[in-house]
Design an enzyme around this catalytic site. Structure first.
Site: not given
Ligand SMILES: Nc1nc(=O)c2c([nH]1)NC[C@@H]1CN(c3ccc(C(=O)N[C@@H](CCC(=O)O)C(=O)O)cc3)CN21
Ligand SMILES: O=c1ccn([C@H]2C[C@H](O)[C@@H](COP(=O)(O)O)O2)c(=O)[nH]1
Length: 326
Positions: A195, A228
């Site tokens: 991702c 993230n």
């Protein structure tokens, strides 16, 4: 961290319902960007308790090229267990080696991207090309004859992250300091294709600052984004420490920004809460500061431990969580 709440609100206002492989619908929005000045603080979500140690454990696992959920667990991070052991498509994938295996995900590509060269011995300068490849660390692993042409096969594992750090030291003006996780040749061997996949470092030599642009193709805003953001910013701090530059701009680009249907209550609750001031990230003195020592010690990319990172002044609202879509 108002930017996170703004992103959530934008998706609620402008997103549209989409279906996907997990069976849990998402409100999705194409294209989003968040930009943080790390001199103003660390981008930790404050409207719930961030699982900081878990996120840092995941990042340290990436630095060590982890490919098993057991490796992540040993670093204090359990978030890969379900992807390794509960996803039916992955359980049926012949590339899955054993329980907990994830395949060559993230860190394996960052530190050991498999590279092959095929050199046709009949082509101009082929011997010089083979010599150049050998000098760059390739080894000859075979020879193939195709249509009467003799070809040499060479292999090496590219340590992209180390090359980035080396280039920050040797050629800081370069606009090519990046590493990539999207290896088409191995996507089908992974539990989940990456991702967060493109990391570019940018050095400002006059201000002695280092910045990061990170691209995330698909982002689970409820669970993935807080992790993230933490990992990208912490990695930038680490690269800055090892190269002697101050971390500055962290720009975070999202392709598909989405909220899973079963995360809506958690995020609505966060929108009601007033965010606190951003905390400060502290890196342990164990990690050598190139600006102080003048000694380049890139082996610290592997030597860092989760306990080398902590937040100072982290104020947060009560914990909230929601199930991860597998
Ligand atoms: N659907 C989905 N979303 C993701 O964000 C995601 C995946 N899958 N698969 C791979 C990784 C794993 N990541 C994850 C997965 C779960 C959490 C999570 O459950 N976080 C909890 C606490 C976890 C803990 O305590 O360690 C949270 O409340 O933040 C976070 C990141 C990000 N990734
Ligand atoms: O670091 C990560 C890893 C994963 N995610 C999220 C984004 C999606 O919700 C899923 C991946 O599913 P795809 O169908 O492959 O897009 O995991 C994340 O946000 N951050």
């Amino acid at each position: 961290m108002k930017q996170y709440l703004q992103l959530v609100q934008n998706i609620l206002d402008q997103g549209s319902w989409q279906t996907n492989r997990t069976g849990i619908r998402t409100l999705s929005m194409p294209g989003a960007m968040l930009k943080f000045d790390l001199q103003q603080g660390f981008p930790a979500v404050t409207t719930k308790k961030l699982a900081f140690k878990s996120a840092i454990g995941e990042m340290v696992g990436f630095l060590r090229a982890a490919r098993s959920a057991a490796d992540f667990r040993a670093l204090g991070c359990k978030v890969w267990d379900q992807n390794a052991n509960e996803n039916q498509a992955w359980l049926a994938n012949p590339y899955r080696l054993e329980a907990d295996d994830l395949g060559p995900v993230y860190g394996v590509q960052w530190r050991q991207w498999p590279a092959y060269k095929l050199i046709d011995l009949a082509r101009p300068h082929s011997q010089a090309q083979v010599a150049d490849a050998l000098a760059k660390g390739y080894t000859q692993i075979g020879e193939v004859a195709e249509g009467g042409k003799r070809q040499i096969v060479l292999y090496k594992a590219i340590d992209q992250l180390r090359q980035c750090l080396d280039t920050i030291m040797t050629d800081p003006g370069s606009r090519r300091i990046l590493f990539h996780g999207w290896n088409w040749a191995q996507l089908e061997e992974m539990a989940l294709p990456p991702c967060h996949l493109l990391y570019q470092f940018l050095v400002d030599q006059s201000k002695r600052e280092i910045s990061l642009c990170l691209y995330i193709r698909s982002n689970d805003v409820g669970l993935g984004t807080p992790f993230n953001l933490t990992e990208g910013a912490a990695l930038l701090h680490l690269m800055g420490r090892l190269s002697g530059y101050t971390p500055r701009w962290f720009t975070y680009f999202i392709g598909d920004a989405h909220i899973y249907e079963n995360h809506l209550d958690m995020l609505q609750e966060q929108l009601k809460r007033e965010p606190f001031e951003s905390p400060k990230l502290v890196l342990s003195d164990r990690i050598p500061d190139y600006a102080v020592t003048g000694q380049y010690q890139p082996e610290w990319l592997e030597k860092v431990e989760p306990s080398d990172f902590w937040l100072e002044g982290y104020q947060h609202h009560a914990p909230l969580t929601a199930p991860m879509a597998v």
